[in-house]
Design a protein around this motif. Structure first.
Motif, PDB file in Angstrom:
ATOM      1  N   PRO A 139     -10.627   4.688  -8.322  1.00 53.20           N
ATOM      2  CA  PRO A 139      -9.619   5.533  -7.674  1.00 53.20           C
ATOM      3  C   PRO A 139      -8.953   4.891  -6.464  1.00 53.20           C
ATOM      4  CG  PRO A 139     -11.834   6.402  -7.329  1.00 53.20           C
ATOM      5  CD  PRO A 139     -11.947   5.346  -8.350  1.00 53.20           C
ATOM      6  N   GLU A 140      -9.686   4.099  -5.686  1.00 49.10           N
ATOM      7  CA  GLU A 140      -9.071   3.452  -4.523  1.00 49.10           C
ATOM      8  C   GLU A 140      -7.984   2.478  -4.980  1.00 49.10           C
ATOM      9  OE1 GLU A 140      -9.411   3.858  -1.351  1.00 49.10           O
ATOM     10  OE2 GLU A 140     -11.118   5.229  -1.244  1.00 49.10           O
ATOM     11  N   ARG A 141      -8.285   1.699  -6.020  1.00 46.86           N
ATOM     12  CA  ARG A 141      -7.302   0.751  -6.551  1.00 46.86           C
ATOM     13  C   ARG A 141      -6.101   1.493  -7.110  1.00 46.86           C
ATOM     14  NH1 ARG A 141      -5.473  -0.035 -11.080  1.00 46.86           N
ATOM     15  NH2 ARG A 141      -7.038   1.369 -11.954  1.00 46.86           N
ATOM     16  N   ALA A 142      -6.354   2.587  -7.828  1.00 48.12           N
ATOM     17  CA  ALA A 142      -5.267   3.356  -8.419  1.00 48.12           C
ATOM     18  C   ALA A 142      -4.363   3.950  -7.335  1.00 48.12           C
ATOM     19  CB  ALA A 142      -5.827   4.465  -9.302  1.00 48.12           C
ATOM     20  N   PHE A 143      -4.976   4.489  -6.287  1.00 50.56           N
ATOM     21  CA  PHE A 143      -4.167   5.055  -5.219  1.00 50.56           C
ATOM     22  C   PHE A 143      -3.364   3.972  -4.507  1.00 50.56           C
ATOM     23  CE2 PHE A 143      -3.391   6.119  -0.797  1.00 50.56           C
ATOM     24  CZ  PHE A 143      -2.623   7.256  -0.958  1.00 50.56           C
ATOM     25  N   LEU A 144      -3.987   2.811  -4.282  1.00 54.72           N
ATOM     26  CA  LEU A 144      -3.293   1.735  -3.599  1.00 54.72           C
ATOM     27  C   LEU A 144      -2.035   1.321  -4.357  1.00 54.72           C
ATOM     28  CD1 LEU A 144      -3.471  -0.186  -1.141  1.00 54.72           C
ATOM     29  CD2 LEU A 144      -4.606  -1.824  -2.662  1.00 54.72           C
ATOM     30  N   ARG A 145      -2.120   1.290  -5.682  1.00 52.60           N
ATOM     31  CA  ARG A 145      -0.954   0.913  -6.481  1.00 52.60           C
ATOM     32  C   ARG A 145       0.171   1.921  -6.295  1.00 52.60           C
ATOM     33  NH1 ARG A 145       1.171  -3.306  -7.394  1.00 52.60           N
ATOM     34  NH2 ARG A 145      -0.916  -4.117  -7.835  1.00 52.60           N
ATOM     35  N   LEU A 146      -0.153   3.207  -6.317  1.00 48.90           N
ATOM     36  CA  LEU A 146       0.873   4.222  -6.089  1.00 48.90           C
ATOM     37  C   LEU A 146       1.410   4.156  -4.668  1.00 48.90           C
ATOM     38  CD1 LEU A 146      -0.775   7.222  -7.979  1.00 48.90           C
ATOM     39  CD2 LEU A 146       1.404   6.128  -8.568  1.00 48.90           C
ATOM     40  N   TRP A 147       0.538   3.840  -3.726  1.00 50.91           N
ATOM     41  CA  TRP A 147       0.952   3.797  -2.328  1.00 50.91           C
ATOM     42  C   TRP A 147       1.981   2.702  -2.081  1.00 50.91           C
ATOM     43  CZ3 TRP A 147       0.990   6.686   1.806  1.00 50.91           C
ATOM     44  CH2 TRP A 147       1.201   6.108   3.059  1.00 50.91           C
ATOM     45  N   VAL A 148       1.749   1.492  -2.594  1.00 54.31           N
ATOM     46  CA  VAL A 148       2.723   0.418  -2.343  1.00 54.31           C
ATOM     47  C   VAL A 148       4.040   0.717  -3.051  1.00 54.31           C
ATOM     48  CG1 VAL A 148       1.027  -1.375  -1.829  1.00 54.31           C
ATOM     49  CG2 VAL A 148       1.768  -1.038  -4.205  1.00 54.31           C
ATOM     50  N   ARG A 149       3.980   1.339  -4.211  1.00 54.03           N
ATOM     51  CA  ARG A 149       5.226   1.729  -4.885  1.00 54.03           C
ATOM     52  C   ARG A 149       6.010   2.717  -4.033  1.00 54.03           C
ATOM     53  NH1 ARG A 149       2.455   2.778 -10.824  1.00 54.03           N
ATOM     54  NH2 ARG A 149       2.606   0.623 -11.612  1.00 54.03           N
ATOM     55  N   LYS A 150       5.305   3.707  -3.499  1.00 53.28           N
ATOM     56  CA  LYS A 150       5.989   4.744  -2.729  1.00 53.28           C
ATOM     57  C   LYS A 150       6.502   4.208  -1.393  1.00 53.28           C
ATOM     58  CE  LYS A 150       4.231   8.809  -4.968  1.00 53.28           C
ATOM     59  NZ  LYS A 150       4.139  10.269  -4.800  1.00 53.28           N
ATOM     60  N   GLU A 151       5.745   3.300  -0.789  1.00 53.86           N
ATOM     61  CA  GLU A 151       6.228   2.662   0.436  1.00 53.86           C
ATOM     62  C   GLU A 151       7.512   1.888   0.152  1.00 53.86           C
ATOM     63  OE1 GLU A 151       5.479   2.101   3.738  1.00 53.86           O
ATOM     64  OE2 GLU A 151       4.092   3.778   3.762  1.00 53.86           O
ATOM     65  N   SER A 152       7.574   1.237  -1.015  1.00 55.93           N
ATOM     66  CA  SER A 152       8.787   0.503  -1.382  1.00 55.93           C
ATOM     67  C   SER A 152       9.975   1.448  -1.524  1.00 55.93           C
ATOM     68  CB  SER A 152       8.569  -0.268  -2.690  1.00 55.93           C
ATOM     69  OG  SER A 152       7.595  -1.273  -2.528  1.00 55.93           O
ATOM     70  N   LEU A 153       9.715   2.625  -2.070  1.00 56.85           N
ATOM     71  CA  LEU A 153      10.786   3.618  -2.203  1.00 56.85           C
ATOM     72  C   LEU A 153      11.271   4.093  -0.837  1.00 56.85           C
ATOM     73  CD1 LEU A 153       9.471   5.767  -5.197  1.00 56.85           C
ATOM     74  CD2 LEU A 153      11.366   4.130  -5.219  1.00 56.85           C
ATOM     75  N   ILE A 154      10.351   4.190   0.131  1.00 57.33           N
ATOM     76  CA  ILE A 154      10.761   4.528   1.490  1.00 57.33           C
ATOM     77  C   ILE A 154      11.637   3.418   2.061  1.00 57.33           C
ATOM     78  CG2 ILE A 154       9.948   4.835   3.859  1.00 57.33           C
ATOM     79  CD1 ILE A 154       7.532   6.304   2.763  1.00 57.33           C
ATOM     80  N   LYS A 155      11.220   2.175   1.825  1.00 56.90           N
ATOM     81  CA  LYS A 155      11.963   1.032   2.366  1.00 56.90           C
ATOM     82  C   LYS A 155      13.388   0.967   1.807  1.00 56.90           C
ATOM     83  CE  LYS A 155       8.378  -0.947   4.538  1.00 56.90           C
ATOM     84  NZ  LYS A 155       7.776  -2.169   4.003  1.00 56.90           N
ATOM     85  N   ILE A 156      13.563   1.420   0.561  1.00 61.43           N
ATOM     86  CA  ILE A 156      14.891   1.352  -0.057  1.00 61.43           C
ATOM     87  C   ILE A 156      15.710   2.610   0.227  1.00 61.43           C
ATOM     88  CG2 ILE A 156      14.446   2.389  -2.321  1.00 61.43           C
ATOM     89  CD1 ILE A 156      15.932   0.088  -3.604  1.00 61.43           C
ATOM     90  N   GLY A 157      15.077   3.576   0.899  1.00 59.59           N
ATOM     91  CA  GLY A 157      15.796   4.778   1.284  1.00 59.59           C
ATOM     92  C   GLY A 157      15.801   5.882   0.251  1.00 59.59           C
ATOM     93  N   ARG A 158      14.900   5.795  -0.747  1.00 64.89           N
ATOM     94  CA  ARG A 158      14.854   6.816  -1.792  1.00 64.89           C
ATOM     95  C   ARG A 158      13.814   7.899  -1.519  1.00 64.89           C
ATOM     96  NH1 ARG A 158      17.353   5.718  -6.689  1.00 64.89           N
ATOM     97  NH2 ARG A 158      19.127   4.333  -6.285  1.00 64.89           N
ATOM     98  N   ALA A 159      13.056   7.763  -0.446  1.00 73.36           N
ATOM     99  CA  ALA A 159      12.040   8.766  -0.113  1.00 73.36           C
ATOM    100  C   ALA A 159      11.724   8.654   1.372  1.00 73.36           C
ATOM    101  CB  ALA A 159      10.773   8.552  -0.948  1.00 73.36           C
ATOM    102  N   THR A 160      11.040   9.673   1.878  1.00 70.38           N
ATOM    103  CA  THR A 160      10.516   9.650   3.239  1.00 70.38           C
ATOM    104  C   THR A 160       9.055  10.039   3.169  1.00 70.38           C
ATOM    105  OG1 THR A 160      10.962  11.989   3.721  1.00 70.38           O
ATOM    106  CG2 THR A 160      12.765  10.416   4.114  1.00 70.38           C
ATOM    107  N   LEU A 161       8.326   9.883   4.262  1.00 65.25           N
ATOM    108  CA  LEU A 161       6.919  10.301   4.268  1.00 65.25           C
ATOM    109  C   LEU A 161       6.788  11.783   3.935  1.00 65.25           C
ATOM    110  CD1 LEU A 161       5.448   8.399   7.344  1.00 65.25           C
ATOM    111  CD2 LEU A 161       4.789   8.110   4.945  1.00 65.25           C
ATOM    112  N   ASP A 162       7.771  12.567   4.342  1.00 65.48           N
ATOM    113  CA  ASP A 162       7.704  14.007   4.090  1.00 65.48           C
ATOM    114  C   ASP A 162       8.013  14.376   2.644  1.00 65.48           C
ATOM    115  OD1 ASP A 162       7.052  14.514   6.740  1.00 65.48           O
ATOM    116  OD2 ASP A 162       9.149  14.730   7.352  1.00 65.48           O
TER     117      ASP A 162
END
Length: 235
Positions: free
Chosen positions: A154-177
């Motif tokens: 589960p830690e590895r699985a969450f980490l994969r989703l986390w870096v994807r979502k951080e990338s989406l924040i960086k590109i302006g497609r999402a925010t932490l909220d």
């Protein structure tokens, strides 16, 4: 556009150890602006200053490769869209408004991207201390959370989703909220070391990579397929 032309114009993504970046022939603190040097000096530990400097150098090296210009001629700036301050926020090149850049750093490892299309990158150590899952219920969609909890790692699985979502924040497609409303559960969670995994989310191209040399999970996202390049002292 031909395949060769598409590859030449594709966003560039690089991942390397901080030490390797700073050994690059063009690297050095002389590349940093006064603001960047001031920010680097705020870190309490030398390792933090090294990672910060390497990340800000690597993004210049990516942009220099993209533009075919010396890295020393590139100025990197940041500005927060919320408070307007210039010591944080999305990075950009004031002299090259048509180029998009992104950078990320974790302990000893940095990642950066540059492209003529919007690009976002994130890197996290697979063996980082603490539990990222402590924020899982806040940033994952229900289907994503179910996948993570059912995964044998589960830690590895969450980490994969986390870096994807951080990338989406960086590109302006999402925010932490809003991360909890972004559902990436249709994408595979397993990314074996070696060749990057390429997938799609809406109109975006995602590149996932497990870097065995640095024990890091990397994600990059763009409106065009990103391309991994080597930008180290041996380049």
């Amino acid at each position: 556009m031909t395949t060769e032309a598409q590859e030449q114009s594709a966003p560039l993504v690089a991942v390397a150890s901080a030490d390797a970046v700073l050994r690059h022939p063009e690297a050095g603190e002389h590349l940093l602006t006064a603001m960047e040097r001031e920010r680097a000096a705020r870190f309490r530990h030398e390792s933090g200053r090294t990672d910060f400097t390497a990340g800000h150098v690597l993004v210049r090296l990516c942009a220099a490769r993209l533009l075919d210009v010396p890295a020393a001629g590139l100025v990197l700036a940041q500005q927060c869209p919320d408070c307007g301050l210039a010591d944080h926020g999305k990075p950009y090149l004031p002299d090259h408004p048509g180029v998009h850049v992104s950078l990320s750093h974790t302990r000893g490892v940095v990642a950066a991207g540059a492209g003529f299309q919007p690009v976002g990158v994130d890197v996290e150590l697979s063996t980082r201390g603490g539990s990222l899952r402590s924020v899982a219920r806040r940033v994952l969609a229900p289907a994503e959370l179910a996948l993570v909890e059912a995964d044998p790692e589960p830690e590895r699985a969450f980490l994969r989703l986390w870096v994807r979502k951080e990338s989406l924040i960086k590109i302006g497609r999402a925010t932490l909220d809003t991360l909890g409303r972004v559902d990436l559960s249709a994408l595979p969670l397993a990314v074996p070391p070696g060749a990057p995994l390429r997938s799609r989310y809406e109109d975006l191209h995602l590149l996932d990579w497990t870097d065995p040399e640095h024990a890091a999970a990397v994600a990059a996202v763009s409106t065009a397929p990103p391309r991994i390049v080597e930008l180290t002292a041996a380049d």
